[in-house]
Design a protein around this motif. Sequence first.
Motif, mmCIF file in Angstrom:
data_model
loop_
_atom_site.group_PDB
_atom_site.id
_atom_site.type_symbol
_atom_site.label_atom_id
_atom_site.label_comp_id
_atom_site.label_asym_id
_atom_site.label_seq_id
_atom_site.Cartn_x
_atom_site.Cartn_y
_atom_site.Cartn_z
ATOM 1 N N ALA A 60 0.812 -1.219 0.000
ATOM 2 C CA ALA A 60 0.000 0.000 0.000
ATOM 3 C C ALA A 60 0.840 1.261 0.000
ATOM 4 C CB ALA A 60 -0.930 0.000 1.211
ATOM 5 N N GLY A 61 2.126 1.158 0.348
ATOM 6 C CA GLY A 61 2.988 2.339 0.360
ATOM 7 C C GLY A 61 2.509 3.392 1.334
ATOM 8 N N SER A 62 2.113 2.978 2.539
ATOM 9 C CA SER A 62 1.536 3.902 3.507
ATOM 10 C C SER A 62 2.521 4.997 3.926
ATOM 11 C CB SER A 62 1.042 3.135 4.739
ATOM 12 O OG SER A 62 2.095 2.381 5.318
ATOM 13 N N ARG A 63 3.817 4.699 3.953
ATOM 14 C CA ARG A 63 4.807 5.712 4.337
ATOM 15 C C ARG A 63 4.983 6.773 3.247
ATOM 16 N NH1 ARG A 63 9.830 4.177 4.696
ATOM 17 N NH2 ARG A 63 10.402 5.709 6.271
ATOM 18 N N MET A 64 4.429 6.504 2.060
ATOM 19 C CA MET A 64 4.502 7.455 0.958
ATOM 20 C C MET A 64 3.223 8.287 0.830
ATOM 21 S SD MET A 64 6.724 8.309 -1.489
ATOM 22 C CE MET A 64 7.619 7.050 -2.403
ATOM 23 N N ILE B 17 18.819 3.159 -4.552
ATOM 24 C CA ILE B 17 17.998 4.276 -4.098
ATOM 25 C C ILE B 17 16.667 3.708 -3.625
ATOM 26 C CG2 ILE B 17 16.976 6.498 -4.691
ATOM 27 C CD1 ILE B 17 20.009 6.457 -4.912
ATOM 28 N N ASP B 18 16.482 3.686 -2.313
ATOM 29 C CA ASP B 18 15.250 3.190 -1.714
ATOM 30 C C ASP B 18 14.245 4.349 -1.637
ATOM 31 O OD1 ASP B 18 13.372 1.681 -0.327
ATOM 32 O OD2 ASP B 18 14.211 2.240 1.620
ATOM 33 N N ILE B 19 13.113 4.189 -2.313
ATOM 34 C CA ILE B 19 12.103 5.256 -2.335
ATOM 35 C C ILE B 19 11.012 4.864 -1.343
ATOM 36 C CG2 ILE B 19 10.592 6.649 -3.797
ATOM 37 C CD1 ILE B 19 12.333 5.759 -6.166
ATOM 38 N N GLY B 20 11.293 5.112 -0.064
ATOM 39 C CA GLY B 20 10.408 4.637 0.985
ATOM 40 C C GLY B 20 9.410 5.651 1.487
ATOM 41 N N ARG C 164 10.742 18.135 2.720
ATOM 42 C CA ARG C 164 11.953 18.129 3.548
ATOM 43 C C ARG C 164 11.743 17.365 4.853
ATOM 44 N NH1 ARG C 164 12.817 24.451 3.943
ATOM 45 N NH2 ARG C 164 10.553 24.199 4.271
ATOM 46 N N PHE C 165 10.519 17.314 5.326
ATOM 47 C CA PHE C 165 10.238 16.707 6.627
ATOM 48 C C PHE C 165 9.335 15.477 6.512
ATOM 49 C CE2 PHE C 165 10.582 21.369 7.044
ATOM 50 C CZ PHE C 165 11.807 21.415 7.692
ATOM 51 N N ALA C 166 9.058 15.045 5.283
ATOM 52 C CA ALA C 166 8.145 13.920 5.062
ATOM 53 C C ALA C 166 8.926 12.614 5.141
ATOM 54 C CB ALA C 166 7.447 14.059 3.717
ATOM 55 N N ASP C 167 9.142 12.129 6.362
ATOM 56 C CA ASP C 167 9.995 10.970 6.602
ATOM 57 C C ASP C 167 9.224 9.664 6.743
ATOM 58 O OD1 ASP C 167 8.741 11.430 8.985
ATOM 59 O OD2 ASP C 167 10.574 11.633 10.177
ATOM 60 N N GLY C 168 7.953 9.675 6.399
ATOM 61 C CA GLY C 168 7.151 8.450 6.480
ATOM 62 C C GLY C 168 6.245 8.400 7.686
ATOM 63 N N THR C 169 6.413 9.296 8.634
ATOM 64 C CA THR C 169 5.503 9.351 9.772
ATOM 65 C C THR C 169 4.196 10.003 9.338
ATOM 66 O OG1 THR C 169 6.484 11.453 10.446
ATOM 67 C CG2 THR C 169 7.370 9.455 11.448
ATOM 68 N N ALA C 170 3.114 9.680 10.035
ATOM 69 C CA ALA C 170 1.797 10.201 9.677
ATOM 70 C C ALA C 170 1.782 11.723 9.769
ATOM 71 C CB ALA C 170 0.735 9.599 10.583
ATOM 72 N N GLN C 171 1.226 12.378 8.733
ATOM 73 C CA GLN C 171 1.167 13.830 8.715
ATOM 74 C C GLN C 171 -0.196 14.291 8.210
ATOM 75 O OE1 GLN C 171 4.480 16.042 7.171
ATOM 76 N NE2 GLN C 171 5.876 14.301 7.276
ATOM 77 N N ILE C 172 -0.603 15.471 8.674
ATOM 78 C CA ILE C 172 -1.796 16.109 8.128
ATOM 79 C C ILE C 172 -1.360 16.955 6.942
ATOM 80 C CG2 ILE C 172 -3.677 17.726 8.614
ATOM 81 C CD1 ILE C 172 -3.447 16.919 11.559
ATOM 82 N N CYS C 173 -2.012 16.774 5.797
ATOM 83 C CA CYS C 173 -1.564 17.403 4.552
ATOM 84 C C CYS C 173 -2.704 18.166 3.899
ATOM 85 C CB CYS C 173 -1.010 16.353 3.590
ATOM 86 S SG CYS C 173 0.270 15.300 4.269
#
Length: 497
Positions: free
Chosen positions: A129-133, A349-352, A464-473
């Motif tokens: 599902a690529g949830s970290r993306m 290159i890991d696109i995580g 710059r800060f989108a490291d895979g943790t849940a974020q409001i966008c």
Amino acid sequence: MLTSVQDIGMISVIKVASSCLTSADYAVLKAAQERAQQGGRSALLVDLQAVRRITQSGLAALLEFQSETPRTGAVGFFGARRPVREAIAKRGLSPLLPLFESQEDALESPEFRIKRLAGVKSVILVAGAGSRMAPLTQEMPKPMLDMLGHPIIAHLMRHMQRFGLRDFILNPGHLGSEFHAFFQSSADRSVQFVNEGHYQGKSWIKAPVGSAGTLHAIQRKTSAFDGNFFVLCGDALTDINLADMMEQHRVRDADVTIAVQQVPVEDVHKYGIVDANAVGRIMGFVEKPEPENAPSNLASVGIYIFNPRVLKSAPLSAAHGGDIGKDLLPALLLSGGRLDIYEDSFSWIDIGCVRDYYRANSLGLRGLLPDVQPEGTEIRRKVWCAPGADVDPRAIIVGPCHIGPGAVVEAGAKIEGPSVISAGARVCVRALVRRSIVMPDSCVTPGTWVDDMIVCGDWAIDHRFADGTAQICPPLEGVVRVAAACEYPQTAGGQGR
């Protein structure tokens, strides 16, 4: 003349044992050639290291041998001593008799590299599902995200095809219909699907079974694996030498060979870490350990070679719903299987996460990403414009930038790289896009600034800060869907800094 033959994939290496090559040797060369073709080999390399002298009739024998190779095949010669090279050059035959310094040089040349793994099957795992993306993967599976004009997975396949790999098996799960639509016409490769989902009417319903379960399902349904096969993750890019990895796997007769790279000790918590002994045999696995508990800093990069016998011996618990890294490989190790590492110098290159995705696009724009070139024409220095894009000459664009197919950049718009304006997107007058990606069919309306963002009409995220943790966008004011752009006030302007 005596010869010996060694097979490397679809290539037969014929070692000449005669010290003086004459016309009498043609029959032996021809017999070795016929045996290679009967064995399904389509390329021949002739080892001339033992030949100290070659007669004029010997040169004629080599020419006839070379000319009788089928047009679908390839012939080369390597290891020729100086007297042999000089005899070939003196008679102007160098263009007709391709000479290489060594076997290694010959195998790395494009015409032979593409033969080394011909016929080998490859599984590319794409079900996740690529949830970290998120939110990028809400409408497109991660391997299908655009990378400078082509999906990530297409760049990976292009690298694999350089070694002759063209038989691919995919396991669509999350948004699986996107894979079906893209690969419905693939003339230069064979793509087979073993779905982790199904259609319900026109809707796609995912039904995950796990990567280990996928391998068993493929074998159970299609009996696809009659020899060693590759398994790769569809969301990473690499320039790894797959032919060398396969050669090591065959020589060691490993059950599984796993490509690894050394990562910084402080980053081991991000990866599956491998514990290997001095000869490269794997002794254990630790999933995402803390640095103080890590047995090494060797990280699995998600590139494997499997011997099909492991699918018969693997415990059922690993076969049904299990994961390759977490379940299948540890189970094989406990049951006494031979698992080896492949460690060499290669890019990976890991696109995580979203941050990785922007970084990968940035590297590609700067020519630093393996096997990735921006699609289209370079209309200005480091500014590539895909077919169908419309860029007004009065727009200000400072590369590196990529303008996708059907995208529009209006007069007075300003773009600073590394930036990507995706397919069907629009950047309006007085808009500024800087170090950002505008997603497909999104419009940056007049006067809007987009700095260090990945944006579409429904959301925006600071990469710059989108490291895979849940974020409001939440969406960025001034960025809308192209379909809604005509309704947007022409004097509007937001700031996304």
